[in-house]
Design a protein around this motif. Structure first.
Motif, PDB file in Angstrom:
ATOM      1  N   GLN A 106       0.832  -1.215   0.000  1.00 14.92           N
ATOM      2  CA  GLN A 106       0.000   0.000   0.000  1.00 14.92           C
ATOM      3  C   GLN A 106       0.859   1.254   0.000  1.00 14.92           C
ATOM      4  O   GLN A 106       0.563   2.217  -0.711  1.00 14.92           O
TER       5      GLN A 106
ATOM      6  N   GLN B  68       2.439   1.725  -3.384  1.00 18.73           N
ATOM      7  CA  GLN B  68       1.419   2.165  -4.339  1.00 18.73           C
ATOM      8  C   GLN B  68       1.074   3.643  -4.139  1.00 18.73           C
ATOM      9  O   GLN B  68       0.806   4.351  -5.110  1.00 18.73           O
TER      10      GLN B  68
ATOM     11  N   SER C 205       1.397   6.474  -6.904  1.00 16.78           N
ATOM     12  CA  SER C 205       0.238   7.275  -7.312  1.00 16.78           C
ATOM     13  C   SER C 205       0.616   8.741  -7.499  1.00 16.78           C
ATOM     14  O   SER C 205      -0.023   9.456  -8.256  1.00 16.78           O
TER      15      SER C 205
ATOM     16  N   ASN D 191       6.049  -4.133 -12.834  1.00 20.10           N
ATOM     17  CA  ASN D 191       6.773  -3.114 -12.062  1.00 20.10           C
ATOM     18  C   ASN D 191       8.266  -3.136 -12.361  1.00 20.10           C
ATOM     19  O   ASN D 191       8.889  -2.086 -12.525  1.00 20.10           O
TER      20      ASN D 191
END
Length: 129
Positions: free
Chosen positions: A58, A61, A65, A93
């Motif tokens: 998370q 990410q 973002s 990735n």
């Protein structure tokens, strides 16, 4: 207009503007704090040390973002996906990281291994040669 009245209105307007500016700066500082990649890298590192790969994913990410081309986040996320057996995510990735960061031989080797596990021998050989 009398000088005292003018002065009072000027002070009132200045005070109001300073108040608005303070609020704007506070909101901007909060926004910058959530977009600080260093803080997210620290959280991801702590999560990994604690064995919480989901939280680490998370955090990586969140970094991506804001900056889709953050090579360290791409590599770290790719490595996590690789060792979780998520070959397609790992390859995606790691491929982006290797494309951007050209001389990354370790991530490129993992990319080749992920592509091999996905059954794409030709791509794998390019990255493992």
């Amino acid at each position: 207009m009398r000088p005292i009245l003018w002065f009072a209105q000027t002070v009132q307007i200045t005070t109001y503007l300073l108040f608005v500016l303070t609020i704007v700066l506070a909101v901007s500082a909060q926004d910058l704090g959530t977009r600080d990649p260093h803080a997210h890298f620290e959280k991801a590192d702590a999560a990994m040390r604690g064995g919480n790969t989901q939280l680490a994913v998370q955090e990586y990410q969140l970094i991506l973002s804001v900056d889709r081309h953050n090579v360290p986040a791409l590599v770290d996320l790719g490595v996590i996906y690789f060792f979780e057996g998520k070959w397609a995510e790992a390859a995606s990735n790691l491929n982006t990281a290797v494309t951007i960061g050209h001389s990354l031989w370790k991530p490129e080797a993992l990319l080749g291994m992920a592509e091999r596990r996905l059954g794409d021998v030709q791509k794998a050989q390019l990255h493992l040669a």
